[in-house]
Structure formats: structure tokens, C-alpha cells
Design a protein around this motif. Structure first.
Motif, PDB file in Angstrom:
ATOM      1  N   ARG A 112       0.825  -1.198   0.000  1.00 52.41           N
ATOM      2  CA  ARG A 112       0.000   0.000   0.000  1.00 52.41           C
ATOM      3  C   ARG A 112       0.860   1.248   0.000  1.00 52.41           C
ATOM      4  NH1 ARG A 112      -0.536  -2.007   5.391  1.00 52.41           N
ATOM      5  NH2 ARG A 112       0.274  -0.582   6.996  1.00 52.41           N
ATOM      6  N   ARG A 113       0.199   2.370  -0.253  1.00 52.92           N
ATOM      7  CA  ARG A 113       0.874   3.659  -0.192  1.00 52.92           C
ATOM      8  C   ARG A 113       1.017   4.097   1.259  1.00 52.92           C
ATOM      9  NH1 ARG A 113      -3.694   6.043  -3.975  1.00 52.92           N
ATOM     10  NH2 ARG A 113      -4.772   4.916  -2.333  1.00 52.92           N
ATOM     11  N   HIS A 114       1.876   5.085   1.479  1.00 55.67           N
ATOM     12  CA  HIS A 114       2.133   5.569   2.829  1.00 55.67           C
ATOM     13  C   HIS A 114       1.884   7.070   2.886  1.00 55.67           C
ATOM     14  CE1 HIS A 114       4.123   1.860   4.400  1.00 55.67           C
ATOM     15  NE2 HIS A 114       4.224   1.647   3.098  1.00 55.67           N
ATOM     16  N   LYS A 115       1.271   7.490   3.982  1.00 60.09           N
ATOM     17  CA  LYS A 115       0.989   8.910   4.167  1.00 60.09           C
ATOM     18  C   LYS A 115       2.255   9.632   4.616  1.00 60.09           C
ATOM     19  CE  LYS A 115      -1.429  10.290   7.721  1.00 60.09           C
ATOM     20  NZ  LYS A 115      -2.514  10.629   8.662  1.00 60.09           N
ATOM     21  N   VAL A 116       2.591  10.691   3.917  1.00 59.28           N
ATOM     22  CA  VAL A 116       3.774  11.491   4.232  1.00 59.28           C
ATOM     23  C   VAL A 116       3.407  12.969   4.147  1.00 59.28           C
ATOM     24  CG1 VAL A 116       5.349   9.729   3.332  1.00 59.28           C
ATOM     25  CG2 VAL A 116       4.575  11.592   1.823  1.00 59.28           C
ATOM     26  N   THR A 117       4.297  13.797   4.656  1.00 60.47           N
ATOM     27  CA  THR A 117       4.197  15.237   4.436  1.00 60.47           C
ATOM     28  C   THR A 117       5.199  15.626   3.373  1.00 60.47           C
ATOM     29  OG1 THR A 117       3.633  15.591   6.762  1.00 60.47           O
ATOM     30  CG2 THR A 117       4.310  17.524   5.494  1.00 60.47           C
ATOM     31  N   LEU A 118       4.753  16.320   2.357  1.00 55.57           N
ATOM     32  CA  LEU A 118       5.654  16.871   1.352  1.00 55.57           C
ATOM     33  C   LEU A 118       5.903  18.331   1.685  1.00 55.57           C
ATOM     34  CD1 LEU A 118       4.209  15.392  -1.978  1.00 55.57           C
ATOM     35  CD2 LEU A 118       5.926  14.407  -0.433  1.00 55.57           C
ATOM     36  N   VAL A 119       7.173  18.670   1.921  1.00 54.25           N
ATOM     37  CA  VAL A 119       7.557  20.055   2.176  1.00 54.25           C
ATOM     38  C   VAL A 119       8.067  20.628   0.860  1.00 54.25           C
ATOM     39  CG1 VAL A 119       9.004  21.605   3.528  1.00 54.25           C
ATOM     40  CG2 VAL A 119       8.148  19.483   4.552  1.00 54.25           C
ATOM     41  N   MET A 120       7.329  21.558   0.303  1.00 52.74           N
ATOM     42  CA  MET A 120       7.637  22.051  -1.030  1.00 52.74           C
ATOM     43  C   MET A 120       8.717  23.133  -0.990  1.00 52.74           C
ATOM     44  SD  MET A 120       3.963  21.972  -2.947  1.00 52.74           S
ATOM     45  CE  MET A 120       2.790  20.653  -2.638  1.00 52.74           C
ATOM     46  N   ARG A 121       9.524  23.166  -2.035  1.00 55.26           N
ATOM     47  CA  ARG A 121      10.574  24.168  -2.146  1.00 55.26           C
ATOM     48  C   ARG A 121       9.946  25.550  -2.203  1.00 55.26           C
ATOM     49  NH1 ARG A 121      15.784  22.894  -4.629  1.00 55.26           N
ATOM     50  NH2 ARG A 121      15.820  25.128  -5.152  1.00 55.26           N
ATOM     51  N   ALA A 122      10.320  26.418  -1.260  1.00 58.61           N
ATOM     52  CA  ALA A 122       9.704  27.740  -1.165  1.00 58.61           C
ATOM     53  C   ALA A 122       9.912  28.555  -2.432  1.00 58.61           C
ATOM     54  CB  ALA A 122      10.252  28.481   0.046  1.00 58.61           C
ATOM     55  N   ASP A 123      11.109  28.444  -3.054  1.00 59.00           N
ATOM     56  CA  ASP A 123      11.353  29.227  -4.275  1.00 59.00           C
ATOM     57  C   ASP A 123      10.496  28.729  -5.426  1.00 59.00           C
ATOM     58  OD1 ASP A 123      12.803  26.865  -4.254  1.00 59.00           O
ATOM     59  OD2 ASP A 123      14.532  27.690  -5.302  1.00 59.00           O
ATOM     60  N   ASP A 124      10.262  27.412  -5.490  1.00 58.38           N
ATOM     61  CA  ASP A 124       9.384  26.883  -6.534  1.00 58.38           C
ATOM     62  C   ASP A 124       7.936  27.320  -6.301  1.00 58.38           C
ATOM     63  OD1 ASP A 124      11.587  25.650  -7.546  1.00 58.38           O
ATOM     64  OD2 ASP A 124      10.852  23.593  -7.314  1.00 58.38           O
ATOM     65  N   VAL A 125       7.501  27.321  -5.042  1.00 57.05           N
ATOM     66  CA  VAL A 125       6.151  27.764  -4.721  1.00 57.05           C
ATOM     67  C   VAL A 125       5.949  29.209  -5.143  1.00 57.05           C
ATOM     68  CG1 VAL A 125       4.541  28.268  -2.832  1.00 57.05           C
ATOM     69  CG2 VAL A 125       5.852  26.137  -2.821  1.00 57.05           C
ATOM     70  N   ALA A 126       6.922  30.058  -4.825  1.00 55.66           N
ATOM     71  CA  ALA A 126       6.826  31.468  -5.198  1.00 55.66           C
ATOM     72  C   ALA A 126       6.816  31.633  -6.713  1.00 55.66           C
ATOM     73  CB  ALA A 126       7.979  32.251  -4.586  1.00 55.66           C
ATOM     74  N   SER A 127       7.605  30.819  -7.405  1.00 53.56           N
ATOM     75  CA  SER A 127       7.671  30.920  -8.863  1.00 53.56           C
ATOM     76  C   SER A 127       6.357  30.482  -9.514  1.00 53.56           C
ATOM     77  CB  SER A 127       8.822  30.054  -9.388  1.00 53.56           C
ATOM     78  OG  SER A 127       8.848  30.042 -10.796  1.00 53.56           O
ATOM     79  N   VAL A 128       5.746  29.417  -8.997  1.00 50.79           N
ATOM     80  CA  VAL A 128       4.537  28.865  -9.605  1.00 50.79           C
ATOM     81  C   VAL A 128       3.292  29.641  -9.198  1.00 50.79           C
ATOM     82  CG1 VAL A 128       3.027  26.837  -9.682  1.00 50.79           C
ATOM     83  CG2 VAL A 128       5.511  26.561  -9.865  1.00 50.79           C
ATOM     84  N   LEU A 129       3.210  30.015  -7.916  1.00 55.04           N
ATOM     85  CA  LEU A 129       1.998  30.672  -7.414  1.00 55.04           C
ATOM     86  C   LEU A 129       2.127  32.182  -7.352  1.00 55.04           C
ATOM     87  CD1 LEU A 129       1.573  27.663  -6.493  1.00 55.04           C
ATOM     88  CD2 LEU A 129       0.304  28.600  -4.563  1.00 55.04           C
ATOM     89  N   GLY A 130       3.346  32.690  -7.427  1.00 52.29           N
ATOM     90  CA  GLY A 130       3.564  34.123  -7.274  1.00 52.29           C
ATOM     91  C   GLY A 130       3.982  34.435  -5.855  1.00 52.29           C
ATOM     92  N   ALA A 131       4.869  35.387  -5.687  1.00 51.95           N
ATOM     93  CA  ALA A 131       5.421  35.694  -4.370  1.00 51.95           C
ATOM     94  C   ALA A 131       4.336  36.142  -3.384  1.00 51.95           C
ATOM     95  CB  ALA A 131       6.504  36.768  -4.484  1.00 51.95           C
ATOM     96  N   GLY A 132       3.312  36.808  -3.875  1.00 52.54           N
ATOM     97  CA  GLY A 132       2.243  37.288  -2.996  1.00 52.54           C
ATOM     98  C   GLY A 132       0.992  36.454  -3.113  1.00 52.54           C
ATOM     99  N   HIS A 133       1.145  35.130  -3.193  1.00 54.21           N
ATOM    100  CA  HIS A 133       0.003  34.257  -3.490  1.00 54.21           C
ATOM    101  C   HIS A 133      -1.031  34.183  -2.382  1.00 54.21           C
ATOM    102  CE1 HIS A 133       1.653  31.203  -0.792  1.00 54.21           C
ATOM    103  NE2 HIS A 133       2.817  31.381  -1.363  1.00 54.21           N
ATOM    104  N   GLY A 134      -0.691  34.502  -1.164  1.00 55.58           N
ATOM    105  CA  GLY A 134      -1.647  34.410  -0.068  1.00 55.58           C
ATOM    106  C   GLY A 134      -1.828  32.989   0.414  1.00 55.58           C
ATOM    107  N   ILE A 135      -2.913  32.777   1.148  1.00 56.51           N
ATOM    108  CA  ILE A 135      -3.136  31.476   1.766  1.00 56.51           C
ATOM    109  C   ILE A 135      -3.532  30.433   0.719  1.00 56.51           C
ATOM    110  CG2 ILE A 135      -5.612  31.674   2.268  1.00 56.51           C
ATOM    111  CD1 ILE A 135      -4.831  30.656   5.150  1.00 56.51           C
ATOM    112  N   VAL A 136      -3.185  29.170   0.986  1.00 57.68           N
ATOM    113  CA  VAL A 136      -3.549  28.055   0.118  1.00 57.68           C
ATOM    114  C   VAL A 136      -4.252  27.009   0.982  1.00 57.68           C
ATOM    115  CG1 VAL A 136      -2.714  26.206  -1.376  1.00 57.68           C
ATOM    116  CG2 VAL A 136      -1.616  28.452  -1.450  1.00 57.68           C
ATOM    117  N   ASN A 137      -5.364  26.497   0.486  1.00 61.36           N
ATOM    118  CA  ASN A 137      -6.164  25.501   1.191  1.00 61.36           C
ATOM    119  C   ASN A 137      -6.877  24.694   0.123  1.00 61.36           C
ATOM    120  OD1 ASN A 137      -8.089  24.075   2.747  1.00 61.36           O
ATOM    121  ND2 ASN A 137      -9.466  25.848   2.801  1.00 61.36           N
TER     122      ASN A 137
END
Length: 445
Positions: free
Chosen positions: A330-355
Motif C-alpha cells: 500500500r501507499r504511505h501517508k507522508v508530508t511533502l515540504v515544497m521548495r519555497a522558491d518553486d512555490v513562489a515561482s509557480v503561485l507568485g510571491a504574494g500568493h496568499g493562503i492556500v487551502n
């Protein structure tokens, strides 16, 4: 039940996936509670570094189960152990279908010998209500909905969580001393502001704290007393924007796809009974992970970490199938910690909250599919997005590097692995829960 039914919706759409798939999902936030008080960033920081009050009074359903067969019904319809289930104890209720796949989870509180309250999304509550009707248990079942469709609806209970590093100090200040010694997920009866209610040891983000549950008519003086005691500790009220993101740190997957879409006669009958306009029929399904087969979105209780809640010492619906899944790959539950610079590049530096409940593809370094996300949120204290994901065993080791494909597959007849030129976000596999207290100390007693 009301029409149209979930089965009517599936028949019209052509499949369960076609019914639920969308490229314009609406972000869920709890009703009634203000979006922000001091600001979502400050509110997130409060449960990490200070103390926070989270108002859970308005966004959950309650189903009341009473009568001579209440315990027998729950025992035969869920995987939990009822042998030593004490009054004023709560459990993570785990319910599976006949094939052992997860219908859903909820909080089950035992109030008296044959008196229970099931709290959470209506998925489990609807399933149990239907099964009870079919099997003829001597039990009374009644439900109180959330306030999402009627902001003026008065719920039966107030629910206030106090959590964070200073939670214990605030509580001792409010109650003029420590509360009675209470085990995790057990409740004691306390008085504050002249009102009597339950204090349940429990916290959404895995931080130390309590959930106070009482008659909603008493909510104002109780909240006022907590707020007054919290002034010296910098108590922050948590708004509806920040509140859902707590589960990314605590490791709880909030809305897995329920395994109610099989072609069996019994499940078809259930879907014909269940109204279409429920979360099970209308919750958006989207993300870069796409399959036309709804079963590809199913999960097992073991994948979500509910193994400790399961007991095979009694007979229950799906028992033998679930036992077979215990030792299956089976699969295993993990936490993925995303690269902050990639997040800023994809979502924009001022992206605000994500849910978001988007099911995003998780890929290995060579682009192969190794899993999917179940819930993703931006956590300002950590400075990046955290994602609860299910990945293959060989990719579940902390420190493993993966890539999250961020965006929405168009669905329909487009191939599952079509090249859509969606952006990639690099991420590192970390334990789940990500919050250290939730992982190491939350349930120690």
C-alpha cells in the motif's frame, strides 16, 4: 431521502468521476466564522508559538444515536473496538465498505451507556443511518446539519479549541487551576462562566490543548471567559481562512473520496437513497492526478494511519476484506515540504493562503507517477506549502526528493498521463504529522 439522488447525478453525468470533476473548484472555508481576525499569518503563528482559539461550532454535522441497539449497531458498522469504550471517551470512528476501503472517519463521543454523538462530515453519518435502516436496529438516529446552507441555523453545541504552547497556562488561568487529569480523547466535566460543559483533550493541529463542548446557548459566557483569561498570553482568534490549514501540520486528511461508488447492488441502492446535493456528490474532484475510474481515488484506513483504531476482535461490515488489506502492499501517508522558491515561482510571491483538496500528481525524478496529494496548505510559520500525500513505499523515506505537478487536468477523454505543460514544484518527503508534538507527544497517554 430527497431527490435527485446521487445515483441520478451519476447516471446523468455518465460516471462518478465525470459528475465530480471540475476545473473551477470552490475553496471550502467554515461558515459563520469571520475569514480573519488579526490576519491569517498571525493566526497560524499563534497555534505554533503562542495560543489560539479555534471555533468549531458551525461547520460540522452531528448525528445522535440512542437506543438499546446503539452500541451493537456501531460495533457492527465500524472497525473500532467497543470493549472498553468509556462514557465521556471519544474515538476516531473508522467505517469501511464491504471491500475494506474507507467510507470515511468521524469523531464518536460516548455520552451515556447507549447514547452517542457522531461529529464531522456527513459521509459516515449518512452511511450509518442508511445501514441502520436496512438492518432494523432498535436505535433512534437524528442529524443536525452544519450552517453552510443557513448561516442563521443554531447548532446544538459550541465547540472551542484552545491550543498552542501556552494552552495549558491559559486554561489554568481561566479555571483557577489545572483541569482534572484526563487521558487523550477523554473528556471531563468542567464549569466556566457559570456554565457546565465537557473538556475533551484534543487539538486540530496536534498542539497541546482542549476542545470545550457544551450547549450552544451557553457559548457567549464561555468564550468571554476564555478570551479574558487569554489576554495575558496573547490569545489569537483563528478565522475561517487559517483554520483548515491546521490539518496540514497535524496530519489529518480531511475529505478522502468515500468508497461508495462500486457497481454492487448494495452500493447502487445506497446511492439511490443518498441525495445528490451532499459532499459525497458535489465535492469537487480536480488536480493534475486524473483517472476516469473513481476507485483509483479510494484509500484504505491503513494508508491514512488509522491502523491503531482498528480491532478485529468483533464482526463488522468489511472485516474480512479489511484484514486482507492489512498486510497488502500500500501507499504511505507522508508530508511533502515544497521548495519555497518553486512555490513562489509557480503561485507568485504574494500568493496568499492556500487551502486545497486537489489531487496532484507526485512524481519521481524520472517523471514516473509515485503518488498523489490529498490535502495541501500554505503554512506561514514554515514559509512554504505542506502537502499530505500518499506515496509508494519506496518513496516514503524521509529525505526523498519528489516533484509535485501543480495544476488541473482537463479530465474527460484526455489521457491520464497527457503532457499538459503544467508547472512542477520540487518537494522533500518528511514524516506525517509534520508537527513534532503531534508526531511524538500528542497521543502518548
Amino acid at each position: 431521502m430527497a431527490s435527485p439522488s446521487l445515483q441520478d447525478g451519476i447516471d446523468e453525468a455518465g460516471s462518478a468521476v465525470r459528475l465530480r470533476w471540475t476545473d473551477k473548484p470552490q475553496v471550502w472555508t467554515p461558515p459563520v466564522v469571520k475569514p480573519e481576525y488579526s490576519g491569517w499569518r498571525e493566526e497560524q503563528a499563534a497555534w505554533q508559538n503562542g495560543v489560539a482559539l479555534l471555533n468549531l461550532s458551525y461547520h460540522m454535522w452531528d448525528t445522535f444515536a440512542t437506543g438499546p441497539d446503539a452500541t451493537r449497531m456501531l460495533s457492527e458498522l465500524s472497525a473500532n473496538n467497543y470493549e472498553n469504550f468509556a462514557i465521556d471517551q471519544a474515538k476516531q470512528l473508522v467505517v469501511v465498505n464491504e471491500n475494506g476501503f474507507l467510507i470515511g472517519d468521524a469523531i464518536l463521543l460516548r455520552r451515556a451507556e447507549q447514547d452517542y454523538v457522531i461529529t464531522g462530515r456527513p459521509t459516515v453519518q449518512n452511511w450509518i443511518t442508511y445501514q441502520a435502516q436496512q438492518r432494523g436496529y432498535d436505535v433512534s438516529l437524528s442529524s443536525d446539519p452544519d450552517c453552510s446552507r443557513d448561516a442563521g441555523h443554531v447548532p446544538p453545541f459550541f465547540r472551542y479549541q484552545i491550543q498552542g504552547p501556552y494552552a495549558q497556562q491559559l486554561i489554568e488561568a481561566a479555571f483557577d487551576g489545572p483541569l482534572p487529569e484526563t487521558k487523550f480523547f477523554h473528556a471531563s466535566h468542567v464549569t466556566l462562566g457559570g456554565k457546565r460543559f465537557r473538556a475533551l483533550r484534543h487539538g486540530m493541529a496536534g498542539q497541546p490543548g482542549y476542545e470545550f463542548i457544551g450547549d450552544h446557548a451557553d457559548h457567549a459566557p464561555v468564550k468571554e471567559a476564555l478570551m479574558k483569561a487569554g489576554e495575558r498570553f496573547g490569545l489569537e482568534l483563528v478565522g475561517s481562512l487559517a483554520y483548515p490549514t491546521a490539518q496540514a501540520e497535524g496530519g489529518w486528511v480531511p475529505a478522502p473520496i468515500p468508497a461508495i461508488y462500486d457497481d454492487s447492488v448494495s452500493q447502487t441502492a445506497y446511492r439511490s437513497w443518498l441525495p445528490l446535493h451532499t459532499p459525497d456528490g458535489m465535492q469537487p474532484l480536480h488536480g493534475s492526478f486524473y483517472s476516469p475510474e473513481i476507485a483509483d481515488y479510494y484509500v484504505t484506513p491503513y494508508e491514512l494511519g488509522y491502523g491503531r483504531s482498528i480491532s478485529f476482535r468483533h464482526d463488522f461490515l468489511g472485516r474480512d476484506a479489511l484484514r486482507a488489506l492489512k498486510d497488502a502492499e500500500r501507499r504511505h501517508k507522508v508530508t511533502l515540504v515544497m521548495r519555497a522558491d518553486d512555490v513562489a515561482s509557480v503561485l507568485g510571491a504574494g500568493h496568499g493562503i492556500v487551502n486545497t483538496l486537489a489531487k496532484q500528481r507526485v512524481e519521481s525524478g524520472d517523471g514516473g507517477l509515485v503518488g498523489k496529494t490529498e490535502y495541501t496548505a500554505f503554512s506561514d510559520p514554515y514559509g512554504t506549502m505542506l502537502s499530505l500525500a500518499l506515496v509508494s513505499q519506496d518513496m516514503a523515506e524521509p529525505g526523498t526528493e519528489v516533484t509535485v505537478v501543480w495544476g488541473d487536468h482537463p479530465g474527460g477523454d484526455v489521457a491520464q498521463d497527457a503532457e499538459l505543460s503544467l508547472p512542477r514544484i520540487r518537494a522533500t518527503v518528511r514524516p506525517c504529522p509534520y508537527n513534532e508534538f503531534a508526531r511524538a507527544g500528542y497521543r502518548q497517554d
